[in-house]
Design a protein around this motif. Structure first.
Motif, PDB file in Angstrom:
ATOM      1  N   UNK A  40       0.571  -0.777   0.142  1.00 44.40           N
ATOM      2  CA  UNK A  40       0.148   0.455  -0.112  1.00 44.40           C
ATOM      3  C   UNK A  40       1.565   1.534  -0.232  1.00 44.40           C
ATOM      4  N   UNK A  41       0.539   2.130  -0.777  1.00 45.74           N
ATOM      5  CA  UNK A  41       1.148   3.155  -1.180  1.00 45.74           C
ATOM      6  C   UNK A  41       0.302   4.107  -0.250  1.00 45.74           C
ATOM      7  N   UNK A  42       0.327   5.621   0.551  1.00 44.77           N
ATOM      8  CA  UNK A  42      -0.198   6.994   1.305  1.00 44.77           C
ATOM      9  C   UNK A  42       0.618   7.851   0.442  1.00 44.77           C
ATOM     10  N   UNK A  43      -0.008   8.497   0.446  1.00 46.45           N
ATOM     11  CA  UNK A  43       0.164   9.773  -0.209  1.00 46.45           C
ATOM     12  C   UNK A  43      -0.509  10.718   0.520  1.00 46.45           C
ATOM     13  N   UNK A  44      -0.109  12.141   1.694  1.00 42.69           N
ATOM     14  CA  UNK A  44      -0.392  12.867   2.321  1.00 42.69           C
ATOM     15  C   UNK A  44      -0.150  14.121   1.577  1.00 42.69           C
ATOM     16  N   UNK A  45      -1.251  14.720   0.552  1.00 44.50           N
ATOM     17  CA  UNK A  45      -0.803  15.969  -0.304  1.00 44.50           C
ATOM     18  C   UNK A  45       0.479  16.021  -1.551  1.00 44.50           C
ATOM     19  N   UNK A  46       0.532  15.132  -2.080  1.00 40.29           N
ATOM     20  CA  UNK A  46       2.228  14.848  -2.567  1.00 40.29           C
ATOM     21  C   UNK A  46       2.219  16.271  -3.831  1.00 40.29           C
ATOM     22  N   UNK A  47       1.539  16.775  -3.895  1.00 40.80           N
ATOM     23  CA  UNK A  47       1.433  17.551  -4.796  1.00 40.80           C
ATOM     24  C   UNK A  47       1.660  19.324  -4.339  1.00 40.80           C
ATOM     25  N   UNK A  48       1.021  19.386  -3.199  1.00 38.17           N
ATOM     26  CA  UNK A  48       0.509  20.762  -2.834  1.00 38.17           C
ATOM     27  C   UNK A  48       1.618  22.110  -3.170  1.00 38.17           C
ATOM     28  N   UNK A  49       3.810  21.090  -2.369  1.00 40.42           N
ATOM     29  CA  UNK A  49       4.859  21.636  -2.588  1.00 40.42           C
ATOM     30  C   UNK A  49       4.894  22.111  -4.227  1.00 40.42           C
ATOM     31  N   UNK A  50       4.378  21.711  -5.504  1.00 41.84           N
ATOM     32  CA  UNK A  50       4.664  21.788  -6.728  1.00 41.84           C
ATOM     33  C   UNK A  50       3.806  22.380  -7.741  1.00 41.84           C
ATOM     34  N   UNK A  51       4.851  22.562  -8.880  1.00 43.48           N
ATOM     35  CA  UNK A  51       4.041  23.126 -10.082  1.00 43.48           C
ATOM     36  C   UNK A  51       3.432  22.175 -11.037  1.00 43.48           C
ATOM     37  N   UNK A  52       2.368  23.430 -11.568  1.00 45.61           N
ATOM     38  CA  UNK A  52       1.298  21.993 -12.245  1.00 45.61           C
ATOM     39  C   UNK A  52       2.685  21.430 -13.402  1.00 45.61           C
ATOM     40  N   UNK A  53       3.271  21.296 -13.830  1.00 47.33           N
ATOM     41  CA  UNK A  53       4.199  20.405 -14.377  1.00 47.33           C
ATOM     42  C   UNK A  53       4.454  19.494 -13.461  1.00 47.33           C
ATOM     43  N   UNK A  54       5.093  19.487 -12.244  1.00 46.99           N
ATOM     44  CA  UNK A  54       5.518  18.160 -11.993  1.00 46.99           C
ATOM     45  C   UNK A  54       4.174  17.631 -11.062  1.00 46.99           C
ATOM     46  N   UNK A  55       2.842  18.344 -11.226  1.00 51.13           N
ATOM     47  CA  UNK A  55       1.750  17.980 -10.549  1.00 51.13           C
ATOM     48  C   UNK A  55       1.458  16.857 -11.815  1.00 51.13           C
ATOM     49  N   UNK A  56       1.403  16.755 -12.617  1.00 48.84           N
ATOM     50  CA  UNK A  56       0.831  16.378 -14.083  1.00 48.84           C
ATOM     51  C   UNK A  56       1.909  14.980 -13.825  1.00 48.84           C
ATOM     52  N   UNK A  57       3.318  14.904 -13.272  1.00 48.19           N
ATOM     53  CA  UNK A  57       4.030  13.507 -13.218  1.00 48.19           C
ATOM     54  C   UNK A  57       3.666  13.029 -12.435  1.00 48.19           C
ATOM     55  N   UNK A  58       2.972  13.612 -11.191  1.00 43.45           N
ATOM     56  CA  UNK A  58       3.322  12.858 -10.103  1.00 43.45           C
ATOM     57  C   UNK A  58       1.958  11.854 -10.565  1.00 43.45           C
TER      58      UNK A  58
END
Length: 259
Positions: free
Chosen positions: A170-188
Motif C-alpha cells: 500500500x502507498x499512502x500519499x499526504x497531499x503529495x503535490x501541494x508544494x509542486x508546480x503544475x508540470x510536476x503535479x501532472x507528472x505525479x
C-alpha cells in the motif's frame, strides 16, 4: 502484492481530544482512493492511522480496527515497523535525506531492514524503483549526487522511489503535490495512475480537481464545528460522489458553498 484495507469504527485521539470519530470504509487492491474535505476535518489523521504513523505523536492513539487483508495492524503481536514497511508513506513536502546521494536515498529503507544484499542486488532495486517512479532517465548519470539537488518534483518522485524500494503493498500519499508546480503535479498524477496497477493507493488532497482526475473512489470528511471530531460523511465512486452526492454537506463542499 497490493492488499485490501478495511477500517471499522475508527476513533482517533490526541491525548484526551477525540480528533476523528466513527470512521468505517474499505479500499480495494490496485485502486486509488482520495480523501477530501475542509482543513482540520481529520483527513491526514486518518491517513496516518493506516500505517500506525499517528501513534508516533506523544499521547496519540486510535481505537477501532484497521485490517490489511483481514489482519488487524493494531493487533498486540504486530510490529509497527513491519506495518510501515508494508504500508509506505509519501509526505506533503518532498523529504529526501539531505546528506545522502540519490542512490542512498532509494536504498535507505532496505538498509534499515538489515540483512546482506550484494551491490548488484541494490543496483537492481535502485534502477527498478527509480524506473517505477519515472525518474531513472533523469538521474541515472548522477546517482551519487545529493538527492537534495533535484527539483521539487524530482525530489517527490525520489521519495516515491524510496517508498516503493521496500516493495510495500500500500502507498499512502499526504497531499503529495501541494508544494509542486503544475508540470510536476501532472507528472505525479500520471505516476499515481501507473502505480495503482501494483499498489493500493490512498491520497489526501485539497484539490478536488485532482481527486476527480486520479481516484477511483473519493471519501468526503467534515466536522460539525470547531473542537468537534472529524467524521466520514460519505464515500463512493469518484464519478458518483462528484455528480450525485448522497449528502447535502458533500454537495455544498464540492460546489464551493463552504470550505
Amino acid at each position: 502484492m497490493a492488499k485490501r484495507i478495511d477500517v471499522n469504527d475508527l476513533d482517533i485521539y490526541y491525548g484526551s481530544f477525540k480528533a476523528v470519530e466513527g470512521v468505517s470504509f474499505s479500499v480495494e487492491p490496485c485502486s486509488v482512493t482520495a480523501f477530501i474535505g475542509p482543513s482540520g476535518c481529520g483527513k491526514s489523521t486518518v491517513l496516518r492511522t493506516l500505517n500506525r504513523m499517528h501513534e508516533v505523536i506523544p499521547g496519540a492513539y486510535a481505537d477501532g480496527k484497521v485490517l490489511l487483508d483481514g489482519e488487524d495492524i493494531y493487533g498486540s503481536d504486530v510490529d509497527p515497523v513491519n506495518v510501515r514497511r508494508t504500508i509506505g508513506m509519501v509526505f506533503q513536502r518532498p523529504n529526501p535525506f539531505p546528506t545522502m546521494s540519490i542512490y542512498e536515498n532509494v536504498v535507505a529503507g532496505l538498509r534499515l531492514e538489515g540483512g546482506k544484499r550484494s551491490r548488484a542486488e541494490l543496483d537492481d532495486r535502485v534502477e527498478s524503483s527509480l524506473r517505477g517512479a519515472n525518474l531513472w532517465e533523469e538521474v541515472k548519470d548522477r546517482l551519487n549526487r545529493p538527492g537534495s539537488g533535484l527539483s521539487g518534483g524530482q525530489q517527490q518522485r525520489l521519495c516515491i522511489a524510496r517508498a516503493i524500494a521496500v516493495e510495500p503493498a500500500v502507498l499512502l500519499m499526504d497531499e503529495p503535490c501541494s508544494a509542486l508546480d503544475p508540470i510536476s503535479t501532472q507528472a505525479i498524477e500520471d505516476l499515481i495512475d501507473e502505480l495503482k496497477e501494483r499498489y493500493t493507493i490512498v491520497i489526501v488532497t485539497h484539490n478536488m480537481q485532482q481527486a476527480a482526475r486520479v481516484s477511483d473512489r473519493t471519501a468526503f470528511f467534515n466536522l460539525a464545528g470547531v473542537g468537534k471530531p472529524g467524521r466520514l460523511v460519505e464515500i463512493n465512486s469518484t464519478d458518483v460522489l462528484f455528480s450525485t452526492p448522497s449528502q447535502q454537506a458533500t454537495e455544498d463542499y464540492i460546489s464551493g458553498r463552504f470550505g
